[in-house]
Design a protein around this motif. Structure first.
Motif, PDB file in Angstrom:
ATOM      1  N   ALA A  73      -4.970   7.860   4.764  1.00  0.00           N
ATOM      2  CA  ALA A  73      -4.714   8.408   3.441  1.00  0.00           C
ATOM      3  C   ALA A  73      -3.689   9.541   3.548  1.00  0.00           C
ATOM      4  CB  ALA A  73      -6.012   8.902   2.814  1.00  0.00           C
TER       5      ALA A  73
ATOM      6  N   ASN B 200       3.113  15.326  -0.288  1.00  0.00           N
ATOM      7  CA  ASN B 200       3.976  14.237  -0.760  1.00  0.00           C
ATOM      8  C   ASN B 200       5.263  14.750  -1.401  1.00  0.00           C
ATOM      9  OD1 ASN B 200       2.028  15.172  -2.575  1.00  0.00           O
ATOM     10  ND2 ASN B 200       2.274  13.407  -3.928  1.00  0.00           N
TER      11      ASN B 200
ATOM     12  N   PRO C  13      -7.009  -1.328  -1.471  1.00  0.00           N
ATOM     13  CA  PRO C  13      -6.848  -2.603  -0.739  1.00  0.00           C
ATOM     14  C   PRO C  13      -7.632  -2.649   0.575  1.00  0.00           C
ATOM     15  CG  PRO C  13      -4.705  -1.721  -1.379  1.00  0.00           C
ATOM     16  CD  PRO C  13      -5.708  -0.672  -1.707  1.00  0.00           C
ATOM     17  N   MET C  14      -7.753  -1.492   1.206  1.00  0.00           N
ATOM     18  CA  MET C  14      -8.456  -1.501   2.489  1.00  0.00           C
ATOM     19  C   MET C  14      -9.954  -1.619   2.317  1.00  0.00           C
ATOM     20  SD  MET C  14      -6.370   1.194   4.825  1.00  0.00           S
ATOM     21  CE  MET C  14      -7.519   1.009   6.186  1.00  0.00           C
TER      22      MET C  14
ATOM     23  N   TYR D 206       7.107   1.589   2.664  1.00  0.00           N
ATOM     24  CA  TYR D 206       6.206   2.350   1.789  1.00  0.00           C
ATOM     25  C   TYR D 206       6.799   3.699   1.360  1.00  0.00           C
ATOM     26  CZ  TYR D 206       1.777   4.321   0.101  1.00  0.00           C
ATOM     27  OH  TYR D 206       0.800   4.885  -0.664  1.00  0.00           O
TER      28      TYR D 206
ATOM     29  N   THR E 127      -1.516   6.982  -6.318  1.00  0.00           N
ATOM     30  CA  THR E 127      -0.808   5.914  -5.590  1.00  0.00           C
ATOM     31  C   THR E 127      -1.521   5.619  -4.276  1.00  0.00           C
ATOM     32  OG1 THR E 127       1.239   6.754  -6.503  1.00  0.00           O
ATOM     33  CG2 THR E 127       1.428   5.204  -4.684  1.00  0.00           C
ATOM     34  N   THR E 128      -1.921   6.675  -3.595  1.00  0.00           N
ATOM     35  CA  THR E 128      -2.617   6.503  -2.326  1.00  0.00           C
ATOM     36  C   THR E 128      -3.895   5.706  -2.525  1.00  0.00           C
ATOM     37  OG1 THR E 128      -1.720   8.565  -1.504  1.00  0.00           O
ATOM     38  CG2 THR E 128      -3.701   7.746  -0.422  1.00  0.00           C
TER      39      THR E 128
ATOM     40  N   PHE F 202      -0.885   1.348   7.940  1.00  0.00           N
ATOM     41  CA  PHE F 202      -1.690   0.683   6.912  1.00  0.00           C
ATOM     42  C   PHE F 202      -2.027  -0.718   7.409  1.00  0.00           C
ATOM     43  CE2 PHE F 202       1.301   3.438   4.336  1.00  0.00           C
ATOM     44  CZ  PHE F 202       0.421   4.502   4.282  1.00  0.00           C
TER      45      PHE F 202
ATOM     46  N   HIS G 239      -3.406  -3.260   6.111  1.00  0.00           N
ATOM     47  CA  HIS G 239      -3.294  -4.408   5.197  1.00  0.00           C
ATOM     48  C   HIS G 239      -1.835  -4.719   4.873  1.00  0.00           C
ATOM     49  CE1 HIS G 239      -3.319  -0.723   2.949  1.00  0.00           C
ATOM     50  NE2 HIS G 239      -2.932  -1.334   1.853  1.00  0.00           N
ATOM     51  N   MET G 240      -0.909  -3.950   5.430  1.00  0.00           N
ATOM     52  CA  MET G 240       0.503  -4.195   5.141  1.00  0.00           C
ATOM     53  C   MET G 240       1.200  -4.663   6.418  1.00  0.00           C
ATOM     54  SD  MET G 240       1.581  -0.883   2.904  1.00  0.00           S
ATOM     55  CE  MET G 240       0.501  -0.188   1.649  1.00  0.00           C
TER      56      MET G 240
ATOM     57  N   SER H  24      -0.173   8.249   3.790  1.00  0.00           N
ATOM     58  CA  SER H  24       0.390   7.861   2.502  1.00  0.00           C
ATOM     59  C   SER H  24       0.898   9.081   1.734  1.00  0.00           C
ATOM     60  CB  SER H  24      -0.665   7.112   1.688  1.00  0.00           C
ATOM     61  OG  SER H  24      -0.253   7.011   0.354  1.00  0.00           O
TER      62      SER H  24
ATOM     63  N   GLY I 158       3.374   9.516  -1.311  1.00  0.00           N
ATOM     64  CA  GLY I 158       2.494   8.925  -2.299  1.00  0.00           C
ATOM     65  C   GLY I 158       1.639   9.987  -2.975  1.00  0.00           C
TER      66      GLY I 158
ATOM     67  N   ARG J 202      -2.796   1.946  -3.625  1.00  0.00           N
ATOM     68  CA  ARG J 202      -2.051   1.110  -2.688  1.00  0.00           C
ATOM     69  C   ARG J 202      -2.631   1.103  -1.280  1.00  0.00           C
ATOM     70  NH1 ARG J 202       4.142   0.690  -2.872  1.00  0.00           N
ATOM     71  NH2 ARG J 202       3.446  -0.630  -1.164  1.00  0.00           N
ATOM     72  N   VAL J 203      -3.417   2.099  -0.954  1.00  0.00           N
ATOM     73  CA  VAL J 203      -3.928   2.159   0.419  1.00  0.00           C
ATOM     74  C   VAL J 203      -5.453   2.059   0.477  1.00  0.00           C
ATOM     75  CG1 VAL J 203      -4.044   3.541   2.515  1.00  0.00           C
ATOM     76  CG2 VAL J 203      -1.927   3.459   1.184  1.00  0.00           C
ATOM     77  N   ILE J 204      -6.148   2.988  -0.188  1.00  0.00           N
ATOM     78  CA  ILE J 204      -7.608   3.019  -0.058  1.00  0.00           C
ATOM     79  C   ILE J 204      -8.249   1.785  -0.682  1.00  0.00           C
ATOM     80  CG2 ILE J 204      -9.695   4.294  -0.656  1.00  0.00           C
ATOM     81  CD1 ILE J 204      -8.015   6.839  -0.512  1.00  0.00           C
TER      82      ILE J 204
ATOM     83  N   MET K  63       8.060   5.124  -2.413  1.00  0.00           N
ATOM     84  CA  MET K  63       7.577   6.343  -3.052  1.00  0.00           C
ATOM     85  C   MET K  63       8.736   7.171  -3.608  1.00  0.00           C
ATOM     86  SD  MET K  63       4.386   6.106  -2.924  1.00  0.00           S
ATOM     87  CE  MET K  63       4.155   4.378  -2.617  1.00  0.00           C
TER      88      MET K  63
END
Lengths: 263, 353, 284
Positions: free
Chosen positions: C179, B75, C199-200, B100, C191-192, B89, B91-92, C182, C187, C195-197, B104
């Motif tokens: 993951a 990152n 919610p999923m 996204y 944050t990962t 993703f 869900h987005m 992200s 991320g 915002r990702v794990i 960041m």
């Protein structure tokens, strides 16, 4: 996933959770072999509480009733549930109503089904006893058998049925030589699951067994013993009941690799 | 000479006893479209994951703009990866997926929105901005994955089998599209692929990997016309191999005839292999330095060309000949016919056996 | 296979479910609208009194307390269960089935036995007291058994395996590249996760919570055994209407409420699941 995790933290979490899950039942297990029978002091290894159990006619009677209920209701539920599963999966069209009916017995709170059946039987003036417990247990047992068998059928490659027909087999022969062998482990797994659930089920049995002493099942006996005077032999009884369920589940799991019942 | 954008110095990666990447040296220049080509298990994906930061090299250095980034977290690298599975993703929405990476970077909201909108335009998905990934087709998802990585304007964009999941026709279109986008954004692309055609069409330079080692690195033309070893020759395109033995400067084939080659001085005497591409073989012996005869064992008509399999004493396996539609015109070439083909000495390649 | 066969295969089971589940449940629904007979029993005149009585402050407070205990148990079970499921999903792939098996195993031992085990632990002469005293503490210990906390611990203990299973399912299905994507886009680990794990994997959390909540709010064994005789939750209240107070219509009305709460939560859970999977196609 793994790159996300701090291994030491993960190990700590697992240790804590497994300790929480296993310490209470391990204590019971150990206690059942404690000569003095009390949790406060270890007075030596003994199987005397198991001996007490065997001599207790009430408990033997209750155990017999439980086996009776479990075996008969499992037998009926396995047949009904398997047929239902095959029927639902053959049918391409999925009805929401049908799904709800099949799913409902697994999610209705026990107490609601229990009082519903109690009201139903007493309204019809049915004399309650083991037979009404069996009838009631079939309701949820068939739903569980059905869900286990359906899970297997979902991954079932229906083209092998066509292949069998193409190779000249009649429908009964196809069912016997192709469909059944593929399904059988799931059917047995479902039956074992149903058996376990039935052996352990308390609330519905409690409401539908009627008032007679001779239709008491083991969980009802255990409930009474916990509530009205704990004696050390309950530890032994608890250990046996626990072992029976766990062995049946382990067998069910072995037969039904690929999915845990209840998933 | 300018400093290369990316330099790999003797990079190694072992998993237990397995050496996935075994000492690779490579320089990649700014704005290059570079392809890492190899079969599965060649170490190309491991190499890519080291560039992205998901694996740390066991040894060696990865220098980006002259700085070693081997131990920098993924990152914190100005390097982005377009995943093979796209890894959108679910869900987005599409717009949220693209935003996204900018979020960041803690960019101000208006800038994020503006850049997301621009990117949606580039990948031609502005009308689907509010959709979720599972409502898109494979090709659309591929473009979102590209846009999401590209919008961060990385120094280096890595693409892991970017076209692998697309059907053949779409793949052809996307190859050109990727080249156009790379040209427009002036960002260095490194593509990992097992598809040689994809590498030949898109890349400025190709590196062939095998067993964690770099076999050859060069332009598509170099790689195709002047493979440096037998594996590279076999891996790219189709190649006919004729076992030969070299004695006193001459190459002697299995049937005792001599094969002429443009250059073979570097090769030691002994067993060797002569190689020639199917499209370099012509009917008849007239216009070539070399010739061989054989019996047609199979024919395959491809529209543009006709392919023949010839059984010949020069090779244990049939020789493949590729004739243009013109060359094959009017000649009955049926199974069992005897055919003679010839080729020029300059088209012969020689490799160690 | 022809089209008629499914009906023959399904009808025995469907008949059984209709006779012994659908009709009895409809009966309970009807019962909720009848008057209680003077000597117990049921008088067949229509009334809304039973439903109104549910909102009587006395009973409403039992409802609220049940919901509080069920909610608390649900939250604790989800937090612990999610952590455990995450740790299992992070373990090497070949060890995961075994870890999962042992996490779920206690779930298949007898419910009464598992609850009884906590009596042994929490008792005045129980193991925890003995251990604390053996360690040299001889002051007064707070009462452990027959408390609200004991009920919550018992409920969490009993339903935790299911929550682990429910949370593990989406965690294990997570494509690891997501993951990584992200992280690649900048991320951090946290944050990962956020915002990702997270919610999923909401569907697993929702399933786990709803399960614990529904089974806890209608539970009467755990409150009866760990909460002591005076401890009342809806389950105990329903039990009492049928077996001691003999007010079946009111018991039926309480059951209807239980079912209503359950259905509401299941709808929410379905909604959460669809949202997380992004399956709402009508949105575009």
């Amino acid at each position: 996933m793994r790159s996300q995790a701090n291994p030491r933290l993960m190990l700590m979490i697992l240790s804590a959770v497994f300790a929480f899950l296993y310490i209470p039942i391990s204590v019971l297990f150990a206690l059942s072999f404690n000569e003095g029978g009390l949790p406060t002091a270890w007075t030596g290894f003994s199987v005397k509480w198991y001996g007490e159990l065997v001599r207790n006619d009430e408990i033997i009677g209750a155990a017999f009733n439980t086996l009776m209920v479990a075996i008969v209701s499992t037998f009926l539920a396995t047949i009904l549930g398997t047929l239902l599963a095959v029927g639902v999966e053959i049918r391409r069209r999925k009805g929401r109503f049908l799904e709800t009916i099949i799913f409902a017995p697994m999610i209705i709170p026990d107490i609601v089904l229990a009082i519903a059946l109690l009201s139903f039987f007493s309204m019809l003036n049915v004399t309650m006893g083991l037979h009404t417990v069996i009838v009631s247990h079939v309701v949820f047992n068939l739903a569980f058998v059905c869900s286990v068998v359906r899970a297997r059928l979902k991954t079932f490659d229906w083209s092998i049925v066509e292949a069998s027909t193409d190779l000249g087999a009649s429908t009964p022969i196809t069912l016997w030589r192709v469909v059944l062998p593929v399904m059988l482990p799931a059917v047995i797994a479902g039956a074992l699951l149903a058996f376990t659930l039935s052996v352990d089920e308390f609330i519905i049995a409690f409401f539908t067994a009627g008032a007679g002493r001779d239709s008491i099942t083991l969980p009802m006996q255990i409930f009474a013993m916990i509530r009205f005077g704990i004696t050390p032999e309950i530890n032994a009884l608890a250990t046996i009941v626990m072992t029976v369920s766990v062995v049946a589940l382990a067998l069910s799991q072995r037969l039904n690799r690929g999915g845990l019942p209840g998933q | 000479m300018t400093q290369p954008l990316l330099s790999l110095r003797n990079v190694e990666k072992s998993f237990g006893t397995v050496r996935a990447v075994d000492g690779i040296d490579l320089d990649i220049q700014e704005n290059e479209f570079f392809a890492l080509l190899g079969a599965s298990g060649s170490g190309k994906t491991t190499l890519l994951r080291m560039l992205a930061g998901f694996e740390i090299p066991t040894a060696g250095e990865i220098m980006l703009d002259g700085k070693d980034i081997s131990n920098v977290q993924p990152n914190h690298r100005p390097v982005n990866l377009m995943f093979q599975s796209y890894a959108l993703f679910p869900h987005m929405t599409i717009a949220q997926n693209i935003a996204y990476g900018l979020e960041m970077e803690k960019l101000p909201r208006p800038e994020i929105n503006q850049r997301v909108e621009e990117m949606l335009g580039v990948i031609q998905l502005s009308h689907l901005a509010k959709r979720k990934p599972d409502q898109l087709s494979g090709g659309q998802r591929q473009r979102v994955a590209l846009g999401r990585a590209l919008v961060k304007r990385p120094r280096l964009l890595l693409l892991d089998e970017p076209l692998g999941a697309l059907d053949k026709k779409l793949r052809g279109e996307m190859q050109l599209e990727l080249k156009r986008i790379q040209d427009e954004f002036r960002i260095t692309f490194i593509v990992v692929t097992h598809d040689q055609e994809e590498a030949l069409v898109m890349a400025d330079r190709i590196a062939i990997l095998q067993d964690g080692q770099l076999l050859q690195c060069g332009s598509p033309h170099e790689i195709y016309e002047h493979p440096q070893n037998r594996f590279a020759a076999d891996f790219i395109g189709v190649m006919n191999f004729l076992p030969v033995s070299k004695s006193g400067g001459a190459l002697v084939a299995l049937d005792g005839s001599t094969i002429m080659a443009g250059q073979n001085e570097n090769l030691p005497s002994g067993e060797a292999v002569a190689a020639v591409r199917p499209e370099r073989l012509h009917l008849g012996a007239a216009d070539g330095d070399n010739s061989l005869s054989g019996k047609v064992s199979a024919t395959a008509y491809h529209g543009l060309d006709l392919q023949l399999h010839l059984e010949t004493p020069l090779s244990p396996t049939p020789i493949m000949v590729r004739l243009t539609a013109d060359a094959a015109e009017g000649r009955p070439l049926a199974i069992g016919d005897d055919v003679t083909v010839g080729w020029a000495a300059k088209d012969t390649r020689i490799f160690a056996a | 296979m022809n089209d008629r066969k499914p009906i023959y295969l399904m009808s025995p089971a469907l008949a059984w479910l209709t006779a012994f589940m659908v009709i009895p449940c409809l009966l309970i629904l009807a019962l909720a609208f009848f008057r209680r007979g003077i000597y117990g029993g049921v008088e067949y005149t229509f009334t809304m009194e039973n439903l109104a009585l549910v909102f009587d402050p006395l009973y409403a407070s039992i409802f609220l307390k049940s919901a509080w205990i069920a909610g608390l148990s649900g939250v604790i079970a989800v937090v612990v269960g999610y952590a455990a499921a995450f740790a299992i999903a992070a373990a090497p792939a070949r060890r995961q089935p075994m870890l999962l098996f042992f996490a779920v195993l206690p779930f298949w031992s007898n419910y009464l036995v598992r609850t009884y085990a906590w009596i042994v632990l929490l008792n005045r002469e129980g193991l925890i007291v003995s251990v604390v005293q053996a360690l040299g503490y001889d002051g007064e210990l707070p009462k452990l058994l027959y408390t609200e906390s004991a009920v919550v611990v018992g409920l969490v203990y009993n339903y935790l395996p299911f929550v682990i299973l429910a949370c593990y399912a989406p965690l294990s299905r997570l494509n690891p590249e997501i993951a990584e994507a992200s992280r690649d886009l900048g991320g951090s680990g946290w944050t990962t996760f956020r915002r990702v794990i997270l919610p999923m994997t909401v569907p697993g959390i929702a399933t786990g919570f709803v399960f614990v909540f529904v089974l806890s709010i209608g539970n009467f064994v755990t409150p009866a055994l760990l909460g002591g005789g005076q401890f009342q939750m809806i389950g105990n209240l329903i039990y009492a209407q049928f077996l001691t107070a003999n007010d079946w219509p009111f018991g039926a009305a309480l059951s209807m409420f239980l079912i209503a709460i359950m259905m509401g939560l299941l709808t929410l859970q379905t909604f959460a699941t669809e949202r997380a999977s992004g399956a709402r196609r009508e949105e575009s």
